[in-house]
Structure formats: C-alpha cells, structure tokens
Design an enzyme around this catalytic site. Structure first.
Site, PDB file in Angstrom:
ATOM      1  N   ASP A 272      -3.370  -1.823   9.322  1.00  0.00           N
ATOM      2  CA  ASP A 272      -3.423  -1.783   7.859  1.00  0.00           C
ATOM      3  C   ASP A 272      -4.075  -3.022   7.255  1.00  0.00           C
ATOM      4  O   ASP A 272      -4.374  -3.046   6.060  1.00  0.00           O
ATOM      5  CB  ASP A 272      -2.008  -1.647   7.278  1.00  0.00           C
ATOM      6  CG  ASP A 272      -1.424  -0.259   7.460  1.00  0.00           C
ATOM      7  OD1 ASP A 272      -2.206   0.708   7.478  1.00  0.00           O
ATOM      8  OD2 ASP A 272      -0.192  -0.149   7.574  1.00  0.00           O
TER       9      ASP A 272
ATOM     10  N   LYS B  86       0.851  -1.197   0.000  1.00  0.00           N
ATOM     11  CA  LYS B  86       0.000   0.000   0.000  1.00  0.00           C
ATOM     12  C   LYS B  86       0.883   1.242   0.000  1.00  0.00           C
ATOM     13  O   LYS B  86       2.030   1.221   0.448  1.00  0.00           O
ATOM     14  CB  LYS B  86      -0.948  -0.006   1.204  1.00  0.00           C
ATOM     15  CG  LYS B  86      -0.292  -0.041   2.577  1.00  0.00           C
ATOM     16  CD  LYS B  86       0.077   1.302   3.155  1.00  0.00           C
ATOM     17  CE  LYS B  86       0.701   1.179   4.529  1.00  0.00           C
ATOM     18  NZ  LYS B  86       1.225   2.465   5.037  1.00  0.00           N
TER      19      LYS B  86
END
Length: 288
Positions: free
Chosen positions: A136, A8
C-alpha cells in the site's frame, strides 16, 4: 518537519489469486481519507548513532520491524545519507484495520526524507522503494484516488470532486493482513467489477455504487473476527447509500450524503464501546 500520513479506503477489493512471489494480484478502487497520522520529523545531531522513533499509541510496538524503521534503513542504504532521524508519530489511524496506517506512516517518512536530503528521484525509483516496504505504500506516497492493480505497483489515477463524508467503525479486535490473506487462500472469494464501481463513483451515483461495492477478503476476515459481520449488518440498518469493509478489515465504513444520520450513527456506535470516527474523502493530492 510535519508530514501527514493519510488513511486509505477500499471501495472495492478484488483478490485474483496468489502469485509466484507470494503476493496476491488485486484490483481495488482506493481513495485517500482525511483521517491521518501526524509525523514530526527532524534530523538528529551528527554524533547520534541511531534513529529515534516514538508513537503516542502505546499499543503499537515500535521496533526494527516497524515500517517506519524499515523505510529509514532502506533509504539510508539506497541513497547514502549517514544522518539519523527523530520521528514522533501522533496516531489517529486504527491499528490492524484495513486503512493502511503503517503504510501511510512509511510513505510519509519517505516523503520527508526526499525533502530533507533534497533527493531527485525518478518515479520508478519511488515505486521501487515503496514496494520494497509494503504493497500500500506506493499508493499512500501519492494520496491520489486510483485503481490499484497487481500487488499495488500499478496505479491508474483518476480525478473527481466527490468529497463525501465517511463513517468508520472498528470492532474491538483487529485483523492481521497476512493472516487474512492466508485465510483467503482456503476459500472461494467474492468478486466484482471495480471499473463499474468507478463509473458509479465518478457519476456521483451513490446508490449504484452501493450495489457495486465488494471486498474479496470479507468472508475470510469475518471468520477470523466474527464481530465484523454483526457490526456491518448494524451499519446497514441505517440505510446508508454505501456500506462495506476496507482492506483486510476489521474497519467497516458507510458513505452517505445524510450527514445528520452519519453523526447519529457515530455517536451510537461510540457509546457501544466501538471506535467510531467521521471523516471525509480527501481531495486529490499529488505530492510529487
């Protein structure tokens, strides 16, 4: 079974302060990248008494504290299966880099467990399981561009077709997320407007996005790893439209429509001994 664990990228990261539960409230414009680890996951024979997790990056210590192991044990506890798993991780995402490598591996493991055991889970159950492993993990379970809020429990997904090229540069040393956040508690932090950055991104206004990109953890991160500032300044010298730091660092990134210049920079940073990889923003995926 093969599962890809995608990195990410944080175009913005606004740290709003520490919460009563010890986590930090964040607002972050976050995108999945094509850069990924690959997990080869299978069931072990019924007589096996333990899970077997290995990684081809020997700098990553695989132990009970690894997020993949934690995900397996949590899922076994929550969903009641007794079988054990054999997982081989081919590592491409940098370690201690702000790219969510460990979280991505845990999310991919969770997706595989759902498929292997044909689990019918609600979105709330998926969220709870992910957040019990890491902040996350919930985003990286879906790999869909979003504004992340809170500690990661609020995802505002959005659609786009901006599959820009992204150059990732990692200094020689990484940063521990926990240490960077602890350092952040002792500093006045950079703040900005993630929603304005989102509008610039949606409008394909890279120059405008470059002015709106920010990361509250940049100053704490560069105190812990001074090379971050030097590498970012060198990256900016190429005049790419967007440059910044992802997560808690130490990975720096550049986004540009000039692929030739990105390739030139990748080669030059690589020859200086830094980790340098050219990837792209991942097309929106919705795994479940």
């Amino acid at each position: 079974m093969i599962e890809k664990a995608y990195a990410k990228l944080n175009l913005t990261l606004d740290c709003l302060g520490k919460r009563a539960d010890g986590f930090h409230d964040l607002i972050a414009l976050t995108l999945p990248l094509e850069l990924h680890d690959t997990l080869d996951i299978s069931l072990l024979p019924k007589s096996t008494i333990d899970d077997f997790v290995v990684c081809d990056d020997f700098s990553l210590k695989i132990s009970r504290y690894n997020l993949v192991h934690k995900m397996i044990e949590l899922c076994r506890e929550k969903y009641g299966f007794k079988e054990h798993l054999d997982i081989s991780i081919h590592k491409n995402i940098y370690l201690q880099a702000g790219l969510g490598g460990g979280s991505a591996d845990a999310a991919a493991t969770f997706r595989a467990i759902i498929k292997l055991f044909k689990l019918n889970l609600s979105k709330e159950d998926i969220k709870d399981t992910c957040l019990r492993i890491g902040s996350d993990v919930y985003f990286q379970f879906y790999n869909h561009s979003a504004i992340m809020k809170g500690r990661g429990e609020e995802l505002e997904f959005f659609e786009h077709n901006n599959l820009y090229n992204v150059l990732l540069i990692k200094p020689l040393f990484g940063n521990s997320t926990e240490v960077v956040f602890n350092e952040a508690d002792n500093h006045d932090l950079i703040h900005g407007d993630s929603y304005k950055a989102l509008e610039a991104f949606k409008n394909k206004d890279l120059e405008g996005l470059g002015k709106l990109t920010f990361n509250s953890l940049y100053n704490p991160a560069k105190i812990l790893e001074p090379n971050i500032e030097a590498v970012l300044n060198e990256l900016k010298s190429y005049n790419f439209e967007v440059c910044g730091m992802s997560g808690s660092g130490s990975t720096l990134y550049a986004i540009s429509t000039n692929l030739r210049l990105l390739k030139k920079a990748e080669k030059e940073f690589y020859h200086k001994g830094l980790r340098a990889d050219l990837t792209k923003i991942l097309a929106n995926k919705d795994n479940f």
